[in-house]
Design an enzyme around this catalytic site. Sequence first.
Site, PDB file in Angstrom:
ATOM      1  N   GLU A  58      23.451  11.086 -27.784  1.00 27.13           N
ATOM      2  CA  GLU A  58      22.279  10.250 -27.523  1.00 27.13           C
ATOM      3  C   GLU A  58      22.407   9.691 -26.111  1.00 27.13           C
ATOM      4  O   GLU A  58      23.477   9.218 -25.723  1.00 27.13           O
ATOM      5  CB  GLU A  58      22.215   9.091 -28.527  1.00 27.13           C
ATOM      6  CG  GLU A  58      21.034   8.166 -28.262  1.00 27.13           C
ATOM      7  CD  GLU A  58      21.091   6.870 -29.047  1.00 27.13           C
ATOM      8  OE1 GLU A  58      20.758   6.886 -30.245  1.00 27.13           O
ATOM      9  OE2 GLU A  58      21.464   5.834 -28.452  1.00 27.13           O
ATOM     10  N   THR A  61      16.634   7.811 -26.219  1.00 27.19           N
ATOM     11  CA  THR A  61      16.137   6.566 -26.814  1.00 27.19           C
ATOM     12  C   THR A  61      14.808   6.142 -26.188  1.00 27.19           C
ATOM     13  O   THR A  61      14.443   6.596 -25.103  1.00 27.19           O
ATOM     14  CB  THR A  61      17.159   5.420 -26.642  1.00 27.19           C
ATOM     15  OG1 THR A  61      17.447   5.290 -25.249  1.00 27.19           O
ATOM     16  CG2 THR A  61      18.434   5.700 -27.407  1.00 27.19           C
ATOM     17  N   TYR A  62      14.119   5.256 -26.898  1.00 29.90           N
ATOM     18  CA  TYR A  62      12.858   4.706 -26.389  1.00 29.90           C
ATOM     19  C   TYR A  62      13.017   3.195 -26.225  1.00 29.90           C
ATOM     20  O   TYR A  62      13.543   2.526 -27.125  1.00 29.90           O
ATOM     21  CB  TYR A  62      11.702   5.006 -27.366  1.00 29.90           C
ATOM     22  CG  TYR A  62      10.382   4.626 -26.754  1.00 29.90           C
ATOM     23  CD1 TYR A  62       9.645   5.558 -26.040  1.00 29.90           C
ATOM     24  CD2 TYR A  62       9.899   3.320 -26.832  1.00 29.90           C
ATOM     25  CE1 TYR A  62       8.456   5.203 -25.423  1.00 29.90           C
ATOM     26  CE2 TYR A  62       8.722   2.957 -26.218  1.00 29.90           C
ATOM     27  CZ  TYR A  62       7.994   3.907 -25.516  1.00 29.90           C
ATOM     28  OH  TYR A  62       6.823   3.546 -24.907  1.00 29.90           O
ATOM     29  N   HIS A 102      13.100   9.486 -29.375  1.00 34.92           N
ATOM     30  CA  HIS A 102      12.942   8.413 -30.351  1.00 34.92           C
ATOM     31  C   HIS A 102      11.533   7.856 -30.204  1.00 34.92           C
ATOM     32  O   HIS A 102      11.054   7.663 -29.091  1.00 34.92           O
ATOM     33  CB  HIS A 102      13.977   7.300 -30.101  1.00 34.92           C
ATOM     34  CG  HIS A 102      15.371   7.753 -30.386  1.00 34.92           C
ATOM     35  ND1 HIS A 102      16.449   6.889 -30.412  1.00 34.92           N
ATOM     36  CD2 HIS A 102      15.869   8.988 -30.665  1.00 34.92           C
ATOM     37  CE1 HIS A 102      17.545   7.586 -30.691  1.00 34.92           C
ATOM     38  NE2 HIS A 102      17.226   8.854 -30.832  1.00 34.92           N
TER      39      HIS A 102
HETATM   40  P1  FAD Z   1      13.043   0.193 -40.888  1.00 37.68           P
HETATM   41  O1  FAD Z   1      13.455   1.399 -41.611  1.00 37.68           O
HETATM   42  O2  FAD Z   1      11.597  -0.119 -40.804  1.00 37.68           O
HETATM   43  O3  FAD Z   1      13.837  -1.057 -41.532  1.00 37.68           O
HETATM   44  C1  FAD Z   1      13.835  -2.321 -40.889  1.00 37.68           C
HETATM   45  C2  FAD Z   1      14.191  -3.390 -41.917  1.00 37.68           C
HETATM   46  O4  FAD Z   1      13.104  -3.585 -42.818  1.00 37.68           O
HETATM   47  C3  FAD Z   1      15.385  -3.061 -42.810  1.00 37.68           C
HETATM   48  O5  FAD Z   1      16.060  -4.268 -43.090  1.00 37.68           O
HETATM   49  C4  FAD Z   1      14.762  -2.485 -44.067  1.00 37.68           C
HETATM   50  O6  FAD Z   1      15.590  -2.676 -45.209  1.00 37.68           O
HETATM   51  C5  FAD Z   1      13.483  -3.293 -44.148  1.00 37.68           C
HETATM   52  N1  FAD Z   1      12.334  -2.565 -44.709  1.00 37.68           N
HETATM   53  C6  FAD Z   1      12.008  -1.274 -44.514  1.00 37.68           C
HETATM   54  N2  FAD Z   1      10.845  -0.993 -45.133  1.00 37.68           N
HETATM   55  C7  FAD Z   1      10.434  -2.128 -45.734  1.00 37.68           C
HETATM   56  C8  FAD Z   1       9.306  -2.490 -46.514  1.00 37.68           C
HETATM   57  N3  FAD Z   1       8.365  -1.594 -46.824  1.00 37.68           N
HETATM   58  N4  FAD Z   1       9.201  -3.765 -46.962  1.00 37.68           N
HETATM   59  C9  FAD Z   1      10.147  -4.703 -46.657  1.00 37.68           C
HETATM   60  N5  FAD Z   1      11.252  -4.415 -45.922  1.00 37.68           N
HETATM   61  C10 FAD Z   1      11.386  -3.150 -45.460  1.00 37.68           C
HETATM   62  N6  FAD Z   1      15.622   0.903 -31.268  1.00 37.68           N
HETATM   63  C11 FAD Z   1      14.805   1.121 -30.209  1.00 37.68           C
HETATM   64  O7  FAD Z   1      14.057   0.216 -29.810  1.00 37.68           O
HETATM   65  N7  FAD Z   1      14.793   2.329 -29.558  1.00 37.68           N
HETATM   66  C12 FAD Z   1      15.572   3.363 -29.944  1.00 37.68           C
HETATM   67  O8  FAD Z   1      15.537   4.433 -29.339  1.00 37.68           O
HETATM   68  C13 FAD Z   1      16.448   3.183 -31.061  1.00 37.68           C
HETATM   69  N8  FAD Z   1      17.255   4.175 -31.518  1.00 37.68           N
HETATM   70  C14 FAD Z   1      18.022   3.983 -32.642  1.00 37.68           C
HETATM   71  C15 FAD Z   1      18.782   5.059 -33.153  1.00 37.68           C
HETATM   72  C16 FAD Z   1      19.576   4.884 -34.284  1.00 37.68           C
HETATM   73  C17 FAD Z   1      20.368   6.049 -34.819  1.00 37.68           C
HETATM   74  C18 FAD Z   1      19.640   3.614 -34.915  1.00 37.68           C
HETATM   75  C19 FAD Z   1      20.519   3.409 -36.114  1.00 37.68           C
HETATM   76  C20 FAD Z   1      18.882   2.552 -34.428  1.00 37.68           C
HETATM   77  C21 FAD Z   1      18.061   2.718 -33.296  1.00 37.68           C
HETATM   78  N9  FAD Z   1      17.266   1.691 -32.790  1.00 37.68           N
HETATM   79  C22 FAD Z   1      16.435   1.897 -31.706  1.00 37.68           C
HETATM   80  C23 FAD Z   1      17.321   0.361 -33.393  1.00 37.68           C
HETATM   81  C24 FAD Z   1      16.306   0.185 -34.546  1.00 37.68           C
HETATM   82  O9  FAD Z   1      14.992   0.283 -34.039  1.00 37.68           O
HETATM   83  C25 FAD Z   1      16.567  -1.193 -35.166  1.00 37.68           C
HETATM   84  O10 FAD Z   1      17.784  -1.180 -35.849  1.00 37.68           O
HETATM   85  C26 FAD Z   1      15.450  -1.759 -36.030  1.00 37.68           C
HETATM   86  O11 FAD Z   1      15.765  -3.133 -36.272  1.00 37.68           O
HETATM   87  C27 FAD Z   1      15.273  -1.096 -37.378  1.00 37.68           C
HETATM   88  O12 FAD Z   1      14.761   0.151 -37.252  1.00 37.68           O
HETATM   89  P2  FAD Z   1      14.573   1.095 -38.549  1.00 37.68           P
HETATM   90  O13 FAD Z   1      13.848   2.300 -38.080  1.00 37.68           O
HETATM   91  O14 FAD Z   1      15.848   1.260 -39.239  1.00 37.68           O
HETATM   92  O15 FAD Z   1      13.566   0.161 -39.384  1.00 37.68           O
END
Ligand code: FAD
Length: 317
Positions: free
Chosen positions: A18, A49-50, A94
């Site tokens: 990444e 990443t974004y 991303h």
């Molecule tokens: P989600 O899957 O939406 O989850 C977020 C939270 O909400 C979790 O606590 C989950 O349990 C909860 N949740 C999910 N769905 C629901 C629902 N329907 N109702 C209530 N609660 C719910 N960030 C960036 O800005 N740019 C990037 O390029 C980037 N790359 C990443 C790459 C990886 C491999 C990882 C692990 C993280 C990355 N992140 C990035 C960080 C990420 O955006 C954050 O960790 C963010 O806080 C959560 O993203 P998620 O897609 O896991 O969110």
Amino acid sequence: MKVIDHIQQAKSTLFSIEILPPLKGKSIQSIFDGIDPLMEFKPSFVDVTYHREEYIYKKREGGYLEKVSIRKRPGTVGICAAIINKYHVDTVPHIICGGFSREETENALIDLQFLGIDNVLALRGDSIKSEPEFVPEPNGHAYAIDLVKQLKQMNNGTYMENDLADVAPTNFCIGVAGYPEKHYEAPNMISDMKHLKAKIDAGAEYIVTQMFFDNAHYFEFVKKCKDAGIHVPIIPGLKIMTTRKQASALSKLFKIDIPQPLLEQIEKCKTDEQAKEVGIEWCIEQSKELIKANVPCLHYYTMGTSEVTRRVASKVF
Ligand code: FAD
């Protein structure tokens, strides 16, 4: 080629990385300089990443403060296209919910489709510094699952304007994030797992994990996923510790545990150079154990430190 096809066709653990777009104003050469030393290990795909906008206050004439939106690291899509063009390697841009309306997301995905990019890591993104919690854009997505659903709809040929004629369905392989030590906002692991499963049920084909320094967290997570009915490949994400400060900084930033033996070794270091050696050795051992366990791919968060990634990869691939 899609990430899922790379995984399904692989005979052994794959190597992937990444990278972060460079700070605004820097040239694409800094990206190439970071990738060049890693090409000998034939990365199956490169994630880019974004980074969404941030708001800062600039002092203007007369002393008033103007709220200005800046993006420090633009260029995700352009970088993906440049990497494909130069290295003929697959890229995974991303895409995040934060800062995007549904229509902007759709248009961004159309750009990717036209560029021949068929992979996307669908994420929610974090809140911006000025907001205490994540706030979706008006007409934007609140959770990554909503983005997965939009992607899946486009893969089925359904765009936002449903009266379009002769639409070409997209063909994205969708990845999502998973958290072996739980996402920091989730009240507990069961709840986090339930939302992860929902992302898979909505159409995500693989998971990439948050970084971890203790493989036990990964193995436990894989087991919990299986118990929860999640059967897609789970790619471990690894970061190499390179400075003494990172032991607490990474833990704070990513809400992860630093194992006591690693912490003790880092604390004994008198220089960052020594800490880097500890970090490299630790990651080599982590990587070897994960390969032994037949993980689908080792995904390294290079974070601008491709030389240390090269040193780890040269010992394990
Ligand atoms: P989600 O899957 O939406 O989850 C977020 C939270 O909400 C979790 O606590 C989950 O349990 C909860 N949740 C999910 N769905 C629901 C629902 N329907 N109702 C209530 N609660 C719910 N960030 C960036 O800005 N740019 C990037 O390029 C980037 N790359 C990443 C790459 C990886 C491999 C990882 C692990 C993280 C990355 N992140 C990035 C960080 C990420 O955006 C954050 O960790 C963010 O806080 C959560 O993203 P998620 O897609 O896991 O969110």
